[in-house]
Design a protein around this motif. Structure first.
Motif, PDB file in Angstrom:
ATOM      1  N   LEU A  67       0.855  -1.182   0.000  1.00  0.00           N
ATOM      2  CA  LEU A  67       0.000   0.000   0.000  1.00  0.00           C
ATOM      3  C   LEU A  67       0.890   1.230   0.000  1.00  0.00           C
ATOM      4  O   LEU A  67       1.888   1.277   0.720  1.00  0.00           O
ATOM      5  CB  LEU A  67      -0.862   0.038   1.247  1.00  0.00           C
ATOM      6  N   TYR A  68       0.548   2.222  -0.811  1.00  0.00           N
ATOM      7  CA  TYR A  68       1.308   3.458  -0.828  1.00  0.00           C
ATOM      8  C   TYR A  68       1.075   4.194   0.493  1.00  0.00           C
ATOM      9  O   TYR A  68      -0.062   4.336   0.941  1.00  0.00           O
ATOM     10  CB  TYR A  68       0.881   4.312  -2.030  1.00  0.00           C
ATOM     11  N   ASN A  71      -1.886   6.933   1.270  1.00  0.00           N
ATOM     12  CA  ASN A  71      -3.303   6.641   1.033  1.00  0.00           C
ATOM     13  C   ASN A  71      -4.218   7.254   2.084  1.00  0.00           C
ATOM     14  O   ASN A  71      -5.264   7.793   1.760  1.00  0.00           O
ATOM     15  CB  ASN A  71      -3.546   5.137   0.963  1.00  0.00           C
ATOM     16  N   GLU A  72      -3.844   7.157   3.337  1.00  0.00           N
ATOM     17  CA  GLU A  72      -4.676   7.681   4.421  1.00  0.00           C
ATOM     18  C   GLU A  72      -4.948   9.175   4.246  1.00  0.00           C
ATOM     19  O   GLU A  72      -6.032   9.647   4.518  1.00  0.00           O
ATOM     20  CB  GLU A  72      -4.013   7.418   5.773  1.00  0.00           C
ATOM     21  N   TYR A  74      -5.346  10.821   1.541  1.00  0.00           N
ATOM     22  CA  TYR A  74      -6.316  11.074   0.469  1.00  0.00           C
ATOM     23  C   TYR A  74      -7.611  10.278   0.626  1.00  0.00           C
ATOM     24  O   TYR A  74      -8.487  10.370  -0.222  1.00  0.00           O
ATOM     25  CB  TYR A  74      -5.689  10.711  -0.883  1.00  0.00           C
ATOM     26  N   ALA A  75      -7.738   9.503   1.671  1.00  0.00           N
ATOM     27  CA  ALA A  75      -8.868   8.581   1.826  1.00  0.00           C
ATOM     28  C   ALA A  75     -10.231   9.235   1.657  1.00  0.00           C
ATOM     29  O   ALA A  75     -11.127   8.660   1.039  1.00  0.00           O
ATOM     30  CB  ALA A  75      -8.790   7.869   3.170  1.00  0.00           C
ATOM     31  N   TYR A  80     -10.341   5.280  -4.312  1.00  0.00           N
ATOM     32  CA  TYR A  80      -9.328   4.281  -4.643  1.00  0.00           C
ATOM     33  C   TYR A  80      -8.100   4.467  -3.775  1.00  0.00           C
ATOM     34  O   TYR A  80      -7.895   5.512  -3.171  1.00  0.00           O
ATOM     35  CB  TYR A  80      -8.947   4.362  -6.126  1.00  0.00           C
ATOM     36  N   ASP A  81      -7.323   3.415  -3.689  1.00  0.00           N
ATOM     37  CA  ASP A  81      -6.042   3.450  -2.996  1.00  0.00           C
ATOM     38  C   ASP A  81      -4.956   3.179  -4.017  1.00  0.00           C
ATOM     39  O   ASP A  81      -5.213   2.636  -5.100  1.00  0.00           O
ATOM     40  CB  ASP A  81      -5.975   2.373  -1.905  1.00  0.00           C
ATOM     41  N   GLN A  82      -3.744   3.532  -3.665  1.00  0.00           N
ATOM     42  CA  GLN A  82      -2.619   3.239  -4.540  1.00  0.00           C
ATOM     43  C   GLN A  82      -1.742   2.178  -3.898  1.00  0.00           C
ATOM     44  O   GLN A  82      -1.536   2.177  -2.680  1.00  0.00           O
ATOM     45  CB  GLN A  82      -1.821   4.506  -4.839  1.00  0.00           C
ATOM     46  N   TYR A  83      -1.253   1.286  -4.741  1.00  0.00           N
ATOM     47  CA  TYR A  83      -0.315   0.244  -4.355  1.00  0.00           C
ATOM     48  C   TYR A  83       0.913   0.428  -5.227  1.00  0.00           C
ATOM     49  O   TYR A  83       0.820   0.943  -6.342  1.00  0.00           O
ATOM     50  CB  TYR A  83      -0.919  -1.142  -4.603  1.00  0.00           C
ATOM     51  N   SER A  91      -3.508   2.294  -9.258  1.00  0.00           N
ATOM     52  CA  SER A  91      -4.666   2.865  -8.586  1.00  0.00           C
ATOM     53  C   SER A  91      -5.711   1.763  -8.575  1.00  0.00           C
ATOM     54  O   SER A  91      -6.036   1.198  -9.624  1.00  0.00           O
ATOM     55  CB  SER A  91      -5.185   4.095  -9.333  1.00  0.00           C
ATOM     56  N   ARG A  94     -11.044   0.933  -3.997  1.00  0.00           N
ATOM     57  CA  ARG A  94     -10.925   0.597  -2.579  1.00  0.00           C
ATOM     58  C   ARG A  94     -11.813  -0.585  -2.185  1.00  0.00           C
ATOM     59  O   ARG A  94     -11.441  -1.386  -1.331  1.00  0.00           O
ATOM     60  CB  ARG A  94     -11.293   1.820  -1.744  1.00  0.00           C
TER      61      ARG A  94
END
Length: 185
Positions: A67-68, A71-72, A74-75, A80-83, A91, A94
């Motif tokens: 997990l990037y 992320n928290e 921009y939650a 979406y989250d970035q990995y 991207s 979520r």
């Protein structure tokens, strides 16, 4: 991830974010107006938009996916989250874990588009392989130059950041918000 990778990633992400933020409206309009290019079979190293990050084939091909860390932050601003790992950033929706966008990181000179374009390829090769139906974005003050191709039938966007001569970044993702696109279709 090493500090060097984090700094390189942050630089690349900032560049993409800046290009998107400064001209989101302009790029969105250009994407809508450009003639469609068939990107049905487009992939980067056998990864396609719409795959799931939880798929066994994805996990087998991509090691050390994390997990990037931001992320928290921009939650509440995105769904979406970035990995990432040392080669890519993804991207990912979520909730469904669907891959929405794939980008090649700055030190990855080996990964390529389905037509063999990779970092360092001449921009002329991009046009030769993908055609003349592309949109452009330029910010000369920031030295940002981009061309992109849109598949209107499949809602895909393939973009190439370049230094006016050679490709410096590649991104494959959905061209437009999927929900809006499906209702307008």
């Amino acid at each position: 991830m090493t500090l060097k990778h984090i700094l390189l990633f942050c630089s690349f992400t900032w560049l993409l974010f800046f290009a998107a933020a400064c001209s989101k409206q302009m790029v969105e309009e250009a994407k809508k107006e450009v003639a469609s290019t068939d990107l049905t079979d487009e992939h980067i190293d056998d990864m396609k938009v719409g795959m799931f990050i939880t798929d066994e084939a994805f996990l087998k091909q991509n090691r050390a996916v994390e997990l990037y860390p931001e992320n928290e932050h921009y939650a509440d601003q995105r769904n979406y989250d970035q990995y990432w790992n040392e080669d890519f950033i993804w991207s990912v929706d979520r909730h469904t874990k669907e891959i929405l966008q794939i980008s090649i990181l700055e030190e990855n000179d080996m990964s390529a588009s389905s037509k063999g374009i990779k970092r360092g390829s001449p921009i002329e090769d991009v046009i030769t392989h993908y055609g003349e139906n592309y949109y452009t974005y330029e910010d000369r003050e920031q030295s940002i130059f981009m061309i992109g191709y849109v598949d209107h039938q499949n809602n895909l966007d393939l973009s190439f950041i370049h230094d006016e001569e050679n490709v410096t970044g590649i991104s494959l993702g959905y061209a437009f918000d999927r929900m809006k696109w499906e209702t307008e279709k």
